[in-house]
Design a protein around this motif. Sequence first.
Motif, PDB file in Angstrom:
ATOM      1  N   HIS A 116       0.816  -1.212   0.000  1.00 16.23           N
ATOM      2  CA  HIS A 116       0.000   0.000   0.000  1.00 16.23           C
ATOM      3  C   HIS A 116       0.855   1.271   0.000  1.00 16.23           C
ATOM      4  CE1 HIS A 116      -3.583  -2.527   1.626  1.00 16.23           C
ATOM      5  NE2 HIS A 116      -3.478  -2.583   0.323  1.00 16.23           N
ATOM      6  N   ALA A 117       2.019   1.230   0.664  1.00 19.17           N
ATOM      7  CA  ALA A 117       2.888   2.419   0.629  1.00 19.17           C
ATOM      8  C   ALA A 117       3.340   2.678  -0.809  1.00 19.17           C
ATOM      9  CB  ALA A 117       4.090   2.228   1.551  1.00 19.17           C
ATOM     10  N   ILE A 118       3.708   1.615  -1.507  1.00 16.92           N
ATOM     11  CA  ILE A 118       4.209   1.782  -2.886  1.00 16.92           C
ATOM     12  C   ILE A 118       3.069   2.152  -3.835  1.00 16.92           C
ATOM     13  CG2 ILE A 118       5.238   0.519  -4.825  1.00 16.92           C
ATOM     14  CD1 ILE A 118       7.087  -0.834  -2.817  1.00 16.92           C
ATOM     15  N   LEU A 119       1.911   1.533  -3.641  1.00 20.76           N
ATOM     16  CA  LEU A 119       0.757   1.852  -4.491  1.00 20.76           C
ATOM     17  C   LEU A 119       0.372   3.332  -4.367  1.00 20.76           C
ATOM     18  CD1 LEU A 119      -1.444   0.543  -6.315  1.00 20.76           C
ATOM     19  CD2 LEU A 119      -2.829   0.278  -4.241  1.00 20.76           C
ATOM     20  N   LEU A 120       0.276   3.798  -3.125  1.00 19.40           N
ATOM     21  CA  LEU A 120      -0.084   5.209  -2.900  1.00 19.40           C
ATOM     22  C   LEU A 120       0.937   6.137  -3.553  1.00 19.40           C
ATOM     23  CD1 LEU A 120      -1.146   5.705   0.827  1.00 19.40           C
ATOM     24  CD2 LEU A 120      -2.528   5.994  -1.225  1.00 19.40           C
ATOM     25  N   ARG A 121       2.218   5.784  -3.376  1.00 20.80           N
ATOM     26  CA  ARG A 121       3.259   6.648  -3.928  1.00 20.80           C
ATOM     27  C   ARG A 121       3.188   6.682  -5.458  1.00 20.80           C
ATOM     28  NH1 ARG A 121       5.196  11.150  -3.799  1.00 20.80           N
ATOM     29  NH2 ARG A 121       7.325  11.428  -4.496  1.00 20.80           N
ATOM     30  N   MET A 122       2.898   5.518  -6.058  1.00 21.44           N
ATOM     31  CA  MET A 122       2.824   5.504  -7.530  1.00 21.44           C
ATOM     32  C   MET A 122       1.657   6.377  -7.991  1.00 21.44           C
ATOM     33  SD  MET A 122       4.216   1.952  -9.023  1.00 21.44           S
ATOM     34  CE  MET A 122       2.853   0.923  -8.678  1.00 21.44           C
ATOM     35  N   ALA A 123       0.533   6.323  -7.274  1.00 17.96           N
ATOM     36  CA  ALA A 123      -0.610   7.165  -7.665  1.00 17.96           C
ATOM     37  C   ALA A 123      -0.255   8.641  -7.512  1.00 17.96           C
ATOM     38  CB  ALA A 123      -1.834   6.810  -6.830  1.00 17.96           C
ATOM     39  N   GLN A 124       0.431   8.971  -6.413  1.00 18.97           N
ATOM     40  CA  GLN A 124       0.839  10.384  -6.230  1.00 18.97           C
ATOM     41  C   GLN A 124       1.739  10.827  -7.375  1.00 18.97           C
ATOM     42  OE1 GLN A 124       2.890  10.274  -2.515  1.00 18.97           O
ATOM     43  NE2 GLN A 124       1.080  10.779  -1.293  1.00 18.97           N
ATOM     44  N   LEU A 125       2.646   9.953  -7.790  1.00 13.27           N
ATOM     45  CA  LEU A 125       3.568  10.328  -8.877  1.00 13.27           C
ATOM     46  C   LEU A 125       2.814  10.477 -10.197  1.00 13.27           C
ATOM     47  CD1 LEU A 125       6.677   8.163  -7.869  1.00 13.27           C
ATOM     48  CD2 LEU A 125       6.476  10.653  -7.767  1.00 13.27           C
ATOM     49  N   LEU A 126       1.801   9.627 -10.425  1.00 16.76           N
ATOM     50  CA  LEU A 126       0.993   9.798 -11.645  1.00 16.76           C
ATOM     51  C   LEU A 126       0.234  11.119 -11.600  1.00 16.76           C
ATOM     52  CD1 LEU A 126      -0.553   6.262 -12.299  1.00 16.76           C
ATOM     53  CD2 LEU A 126       1.286   7.378 -13.534  1.00 16.76           C
ATOM     54  N   GLN A 127      -0.125  11.543 -10.406  1.00 18.49           N
ATOM     55  CA  GLN A 127      -0.906  12.776 -10.269  1.00 18.49           C
ATOM     56  C   GLN A 127      -0.065  14.038 -10.417  1.00 18.49           C
ATOM     57  OE1 GLN A 127      -3.373  12.587  -6.754  1.00 18.49           O
ATOM     58  NE2 GLN A 127      -4.668  10.990  -7.638  1.00 18.49           N
ATOM     59  N   ARG A 128       1.234  13.881 -10.664  1.00 22.33           N
ATOM     60  CA  ARG A 128       2.022  15.089 -10.966  1.00 22.33           C
ATOM     61  C   ARG A 128       1.514  15.731 -12.245  1.00 22.33           C
ATOM     62  NH1 ARG A 128       8.018  12.671 -10.659  1.00 22.33           N
ATOM     63  NH2 ARG A 128       6.895  11.122 -11.877  1.00 22.33           N
ATOM     64  N   LYS A 129       0.899  14.906 -13.118  1.00 22.06           N
ATOM     65  CA  LYS A 129       0.311  15.469 -14.346  1.00 22.06           C
ATOM     66  C   LYS A 129      -1.190  15.589 -14.144  1.00 22.06           C
ATOM     67  CE  LYS A 129       3.589  13.613 -17.660  1.00 22.06           C
ATOM     68  NZ  LYS A 129       3.850  12.464 -18.490  1.00 22.06           N
ATOM     69  N   ASP A 130      -1.798  16.608 -14.764  1.00 16.47           N
ATOM     70  CA  ASP A 130      -3.248  16.768 -14.648  1.00 16.47           C
ATOM     71  C   ASP A 130      -4.008  15.729 -15.461  1.00 16.47           C
ATOM     72  OD1 ASP A 130      -3.100  18.865 -12.927  1.00 16.47           O
ATOM     73  OD2 ASP A 130      -3.118  20.389 -14.521  1.00 16.47           O
ATOM     74  N   ALA A 131      -3.348  15.148 -16.444  1.00 16.36           N
ATOM     75  CA  ALA A 131      -4.030  14.174 -17.318  1.00 16.36           C
ATOM     76  C   ALA A 131      -4.636  13.051 -16.468  1.00 16.36           C
ATOM     77  CB  ALA A 131      -3.025  13.599 -18.309  1.00 16.36           C
ATOM     78  N   PRO A 132      -5.846  12.606 -16.832  1.00 12.18           N
ATOM     79  CA  PRO A 132      -6.508  11.571 -16.030  1.00 12.18           C
ATOM     80  C   PRO A 132      -5.837  10.207 -16.133  1.00 12.18           C
ATOM     81  CG  PRO A 132      -7.760  12.020 -18.029  1.00 12.18           C
ATOM     82  CD  PRO A 132      -6.643  13.022 -17.994  1.00 12.18           C
ATOM     83  N   TYR A 133      -6.098   9.354 -15.148  1.00 14.67           N
ATOM     84  CA  TYR A 133      -5.665   7.960 -15.244  1.00 14.67           C
ATOM     85  C   TYR A 133      -6.793   7.074 -14.750  1.00 14.67           C
ATOM     86  CZ  TYR A 133      -4.730   8.024 -10.209  1.00 14.67           C
ATOM     87  OH  TYR A 133      -4.864   8.138  -8.848  1.00 14.67           O
ATOM     88  N   CYS A 134      -6.706   5.805 -15.122  1.00 12.25           N
ATOM     89  CA  CYS A 134      -7.683   4.830 -14.661  1.00 12.25           C
ATOM     90  C   CYS A 134      -6.955   3.840 -13.755  1.00 12.25           C
ATOM     91  CB  CYS A 134      -8.287   4.098 -15.870  1.00 12.25           C
ATOM     92  SG  CYS A 134      -9.488   2.849 -15.388  1.00 12.25           S
ATOM     93  N   TYR A 135      -7.477   3.633 -12.559  1.00 13.40           N
ATOM     94  CA  TYR A 135      -6.892   2.662 -11.627  1.00 13.40           C
ATOM     95  C   TYR A 135      -7.673   1.359 -11.728  1.00 13.40           C
ATOM     96  CZ  TYR A 135      -5.901   0.259  -7.248  1.00 13.40           C
ATOM     97  OH  TYR A 135      -5.582  -0.696  -6.313  1.00 13.40           O
ATOM     98  N   LEU A 136      -6.967   0.261 -11.928  1.00 14.18           N
ATOM     99  CA  LEU A 136      -7.621  -1.051 -11.985  1.00 14.18           C
ATOM    100  C   LEU A 136      -7.150  -1.879 -10.790  1.00 14.18           C
ATOM    101  CD1 LEU A 136      -6.425  -0.714 -15.379  1.00 14.18           C
ATOM    102  CD2 LEU A 136      -8.591  -1.892 -15.380  1.00 14.18           C
ATOM    103  N   ASP A 137      -8.084  -2.524 -10.123  1.00 16.65           N
ATOM    104  CA  ASP A 137      -7.746  -3.363  -8.963  1.00 16.65           C
ATOM    105  C   ASP A 137      -8.457  -4.685  -9.198  1.00 16.65           C
ATOM    106  OD1 ASP A 137      -7.292  -4.393  -6.385  1.00 16.65           O
ATOM    107  OD2 ASP A 137      -7.448  -2.411  -5.471  1.00 16.65           O
ATOM    108  N   SER A 138      -7.687  -5.700  -9.656  1.00 12.24           N
ATOM    109  CA  SER A 138      -8.335  -6.919 -10.148  1.00 12.24           C
ATOM    110  C   SER A 138      -8.761  -7.875  -9.042  1.00 12.24           C
ATOM    111  CB  SER A 138      -7.398  -7.642 -11.118  1.00 12.24           C
ATOM    112  OG  SER A 138      -6.124  -7.798 -10.541  1.00 12.24           O
TER     113      SER A 138
END
Length: 280
Positions: A18-40
């Motif tokens: 969860h620490a790494i997942l959160l950090r990756m999402a924060q890093l993706l959010q450096r750009k305003d462009a949207p992203y889709c998160y998938l949790d299988s």
Amino acid sequence: MNYRHSYHAGNHADMLKHAILLRMAQLLQRKDAPYCYLDSHAGTGLYDLAAEAAGKTGEYLDGIARLWSRSDLPPMIAALRDAVAQHNPDGQLRYYPGSPQLMADLLREQDRMILSELHPEDAELLRQNFAYNPQVAVHQRDGYELPKAFLPVVEKRALWLLDPPFEKTDDLSRSVKAMQLAIQRMRQTVIALWYPIKDQRLLRDFYRQVSTAELPKVLRVELNVRPADNAMGLNGSGLMLVNPPWPLWEELDQVLPWLADQLAQSGAGDWRMDWLVGEP
Ligand SMILES: C[S@@+](CC[C@H](N)C(=O)[O-])C[C@H]1O[C@@H](n2cnc3c(N)ncnc32)[C@H](O)[C@@H]1O
């Protein structure tokens, strides 16, 4: 399907994942462009640590409980603790958010999430948890089907957590095949595959499969809280990170030794991080 995450929520493996997942999402959010998160393999989204299941194993006591009231956490771990604290506003650790909840809390208005959970009761709880959130789609279906069903995404940016329970011997090879398909369908997909560190022979074969799967960059991150050959339970866990955003690995160089010290259960904790494929 016997695995229920309510017995394991908040344990050492969740701290790493969860620490790494959160950090990756924060890093993706450096750009305003949207992203889709998938949790299988999503679980229920929120766990009561005072309930019977968590009490029976007490695993969270050697995970989130060790970090809960510390004032000296590295930023990546502090971000996880603070995210958990949002669900415990009176300051007492009782509720632990799973991956879908942690990621939903971070979602911006331009982002969305696709969740899948196969267990009927857990899928129903998941559905109830996100019933009023139009950015979240919940499916009760086989998580390995997600790449075929949903990739490529219109956002052109996707973060996929692949977190199977590893009850079956083919979970490792199914995971590799699913990652391979995801990358064929959308090469820039960022993937985090969680895996348990138990059977070294199975792991060696898994590493070989990952390194020959024609994936782009793959960072291997592992944390052991007990000696890897200890016969008891889950000695540690790892994440295969496909296309991880920079500077995650530079930050992990500082965080992993710290986490290994803090979460060790017998003797010294241990960690490793290396590029299995395509060092940048
Ligand atoms: C490790 S738990 C998920 C924990 C969650 N990702 C988190 O971090 O909070 C794995 C989940 O996968 C579910 N599951 C098992 N097989 C599945 C499948 N083939 N497709 C989707 N979900 C599955 C289990 O019921 C369980 O809830």
